[in-house]
Write a protein that holds these residues in place. Sequence first.
Motif, mmCIF file in Angstrom:
data_model
loop_
_atom_site.group_PDB
_atom_site.id
_atom_site.type_symbol
_atom_site.label_atom_id
_atom_site.label_comp_id
_atom_site.label_asym_id
_atom_site.label_seq_id
_atom_site.Cartn_x
_atom_site.Cartn_y
_atom_site.Cartn_z
ATOM 1 N N GLY A 148 -3.976 2.371 9.878
ATOM 2 C CA GLY A 148 -4.034 4.014 8.934
ATOM 3 C C GLY A 148 -3.759 3.247 7.735
ATOM 4 N N ILE A 149 -4.711 3.251 6.607
ATOM 5 C CA ILE A 149 -4.764 3.267 4.748
ATOM 6 C C ILE A 149 -4.765 4.359 4.417
ATOM 7 N N LYS A 150 -4.262 5.034 3.313
ATOM 8 C CA LYS A 150 -4.688 5.797 2.477
ATOM 9 C C LYS A 150 -5.639 6.153 1.741
ATOM 10 N N LYS A 151 -6.271 7.483 1.680
ATOM 11 C CA LYS A 151 -6.958 6.978 1.038
ATOM 12 C C LYS A 151 -6.938 6.792 -0.555
ATOM 13 N N GLU A 152 -6.299 7.006 -1.098
ATOM 14 C CA GLU A 152 -6.116 7.016 -2.334
ATOM 15 C C GLU A 152 -5.597 5.914 -2.703
ATOM 16 N N ALA A 153 -4.848 5.126 -2.059
ATOM 17 C CA ALA A 153 -5.226 3.534 -2.049
ATOM 18 C C ALA A 153 -6.149 2.273 -1.752
ATOM 19 N N ILE A 154 -6.849 2.987 -1.149
ATOM 20 C CA ILE A 154 -8.343 2.124 -0.228
ATOM 21 C C ILE A 154 -9.484 2.599 -1.848
ATOM 22 N N CYS A 155 -9.160 3.881 -2.307
ATOM 23 C CA CYS A 155 -9.798 4.193 -3.492
ATOM 24 C C CYS A 155 -9.773 3.631 -4.675
ATOM 25 N N LYS A 156 -8.681 3.517 -4.507
ATOM 26 C CA LYS A 156 -7.455 2.585 -6.374
ATOM 27 C C LYS A 156 -7.719 1.290 -5.978
ATOM 28 N N ALA A 157 -7.680 0.429 -5.341
ATOM 29 C CA ALA A 157 -8.260 -1.009 -4.629
ATOM 30 C C ALA A 157 -9.632 -1.063 -5.088
ATOM 31 N N LEU A 158 -10.212 -0.303 -4.878
ATOM 32 C CA LEU A 158 -11.883 -0.482 -4.898
ATOM 33 C C LEU A 158 -12.376 -0.176 -6.314
ATOM 34 N N ASP A 159 -11.847 -0.054 -6.993
ATOM 35 C CA ASP A 159 -12.092 1.258 -7.943
ATOM 36 C C ASP A 159 -13.285 2.008 -8.430
ATOM 37 N N ARG A 160 -12.783 2.976 -7.331
ATOM 38 C CA ARG A 160 -13.814 4.340 -7.115
ATOM 39 C C ARG A 160 -13.860 5.315 -5.982
ATOM 40 N N ASN A 161 -13.642 6.214 -6.469
ATOM 41 C CA ASN A 161 -13.665 7.619 -5.555
ATOM 42 C C ASN A 161 -14.601 7.863 -4.554
ATOM 43 N N TYR A 162 -14.304 7.128 -3.564
ATOM 44 C CA TYR A 162 -15.580 7.552 -2.270
ATOM 45 C C TYR A 162 -15.328 8.997 -1.570
ATOM 46 N N PRO A 193 -11.492 -5.321 14.641
ATOM 47 C CA PRO A 193 -11.446 -6.657 15.247
ATOM 48 C C PRO A 193 -10.334 -6.840 15.919
ATOM 49 N N ALA A 194 -10.563 -7.832 17.670
ATOM 50 C CA ALA A 194 -9.217 -8.105 16.841
ATOM 51 C C ALA A 194 -8.711 -9.683 17.033
ATOM 52 N N ASN A 195 -9.657 -10.198 16.275
ATOM 53 C CA ASN A 195 -9.324 -11.450 16.098
ATOM 54 C C ASN A 195 -9.425 -11.933 14.252
ATOM 55 N N ARG A 196 -9.869 -10.436 13.544
ATOM 56 C CA ARG A 196 -9.627 -10.023 12.694
ATOM 57 C C ARG A 196 -8.436 -9.991 11.933
ATOM 58 N N TYR A 197 -6.981 -10.841 11.983
ATOM 59 C CA TYR A 197 -5.860 -10.440 11.754
ATOM 60 C C TYR A 197 -5.717 -9.930 10.344
ATOM 61 N N ASP A 198 -6.841 -10.696 9.291
ATOM 62 C CA ASP A 198 -6.349 -10.582 8.011
ATOM 63 C C ASP A 198 -7.399 -9.256 7.106
ATOM 64 N N LEU A 199 -7.228 -8.179 8.462
ATOM 65 C CA LEU A 199 -8.239 -6.750 8.450
ATOM 66 C C LEU A 199 -6.557 -5.661 8.369
ATOM 67 N N LEU A 200 -5.423 -6.364 9.185
ATOM 68 C CA LEU A 200 -4.406 -5.427 9.467
ATOM 69 C C LEU A 200 -3.747 -4.888 8.663
ATOM 70 N N CYS A 201 -4.204 -4.791 7.356
ATOM 71 C CA CYS A 201 -3.487 -4.299 6.021
ATOM 72 C C CYS A 201 -4.161 -3.745 5.223
ATOM 73 N N LEU A 202 -3.542 -3.405 4.718
ATOM 74 C CA LEU A 202 -4.415 -2.575 2.623
ATOM 75 C C LEU A 202 -4.985 -3.993 2.193
ATOM 76 N N GLU A 203 -3.603 -4.342 1.556
ATOM 77 C CA GLU A 203 -4.423 -6.020 1.203
ATOM 78 C C GLU A 203 -5.628 -7.015 1.472
ATOM 79 N N GLY A 204 -5.611 -6.825 2.878
ATOM 80 C CA GLY A 204 -6.449 -7.711 3.662
ATOM 81 C C GLY A 204 -8.266 -6.976 3.644
ATOM 82 N N ILE A 205 -7.553 -5.630 3.905
ATOM 83 C CA ILE A 205 -9.368 -4.880 3.637
ATOM 84 C C ILE A 205 -9.828 -4.709 2.784
ATOM 85 N N SER A 206 -8.749 -4.107 2.106
ATOM 86 C CA SER A 206 -8.957 -3.702 -0.214
ATOM 87 C C SER A 206 -10.119 -5.318 -0.585
ATOM 88 N N ARG A 207 -9.892 -6.459 -0.415
ATOM 89 C CA ARG A 207 -9.815 -7.583 -0.506
ATOM 90 C C ARG A 207 -11.738 -7.831 0.482
#
Length: 325
Positions: free
Chosen positions: A5-19, A68-82
């Motif tokens: 679970g990631i906050k919409k506000e946080a991911i939009c800020k990280a992506l520099d766009r209000n989706y 996906p079970a093998n994408r441990y790099d996507l288990l946090c906001l930092e990895g998803i936004s990156r």
Amino acid sequence: MPTVGIKKEAICKALDRNYTDEEFDELCFEYGLELDEVTSDYEAIVKEQGEEKAKGADTSVIYKLDIPANRYDLLCLEGISRGLNVFLSRMKPPVYEALEPSTGCRQRLVVDPSTECIRPYAVAAVLRNITFTPERYASFIELQDKLHQNLCRQRTLVAIGTHDLDTIQGPFVYKALPPQDIKFKPLNKEKEYTAVELMELYSDSPVYPVIYDAKGVVLSMPPIINGDHSKITLNTRNVFIEMTATDMTKARIALDILVTMFSEHCDAPFKIEKAEVVSPDGLQIYPILPYREEKVYAPALNHKVGISESHDKIANSLSRMCFTR
């Protein structure tokens, strides 16, 4: 398949766009993720416990993503936004580096032979000059929990310990002792306990491994509980990471994921300080952060995937998924 679970506000800020929710759903689909639910803490409490219990709960919109079970790099906001920023060509894939400490003296973890029959493996590293905010701190703790639940198989394969390095002193020793010889103050407890007493509180393991610093301070009793003395706070600037394991491959992966995700918040981003582990088998330096080179051929790849793309188009697509060329 884990859910994050990631906050919409946080991911939009990280992506520099209000989706909009629909636009973010489409972006996830293109990337290969599934937006499972759009909710909030308030809505979740209402659903489970009713409106009365939900009063005062956070109403921030939360995106719940199936990872996906093998994408441990996507288990946090930092990895998803990156990952999404690279996919959107807003940034290049970062280059992660394991560097020697500026002092020239690595932190050392010594593995005693007594651990051989319990949890024989250990790895370590340092995140130097990191800056925590409440959001980053929460993400740091949550990533450890997600790794413990998935890759680490409820701590049976790997147990993660993170410590405020400025409150302890190396070299550190990892050993196994009789329970009556272990006494310390566990995380968020008000008094010291013996290991026998701890097993009454945390009865998920019959073993008694322990990690001490040079002054005899207990850092953790893996895989049961970390010590209160060295706990991470918002004021922590230097983090000593130790992981004990029954599976060395999983330990190395868990260490690589944790340090690469949160080195983003260090004064020197994506630079991780090396630490050394001295075991009965010899000395090893961590993290290793291995890169490997693979060659792919467009005709063969097109045939296997069922597409017809040029070398350049394939290379560009791979680059958007964090493969450098």
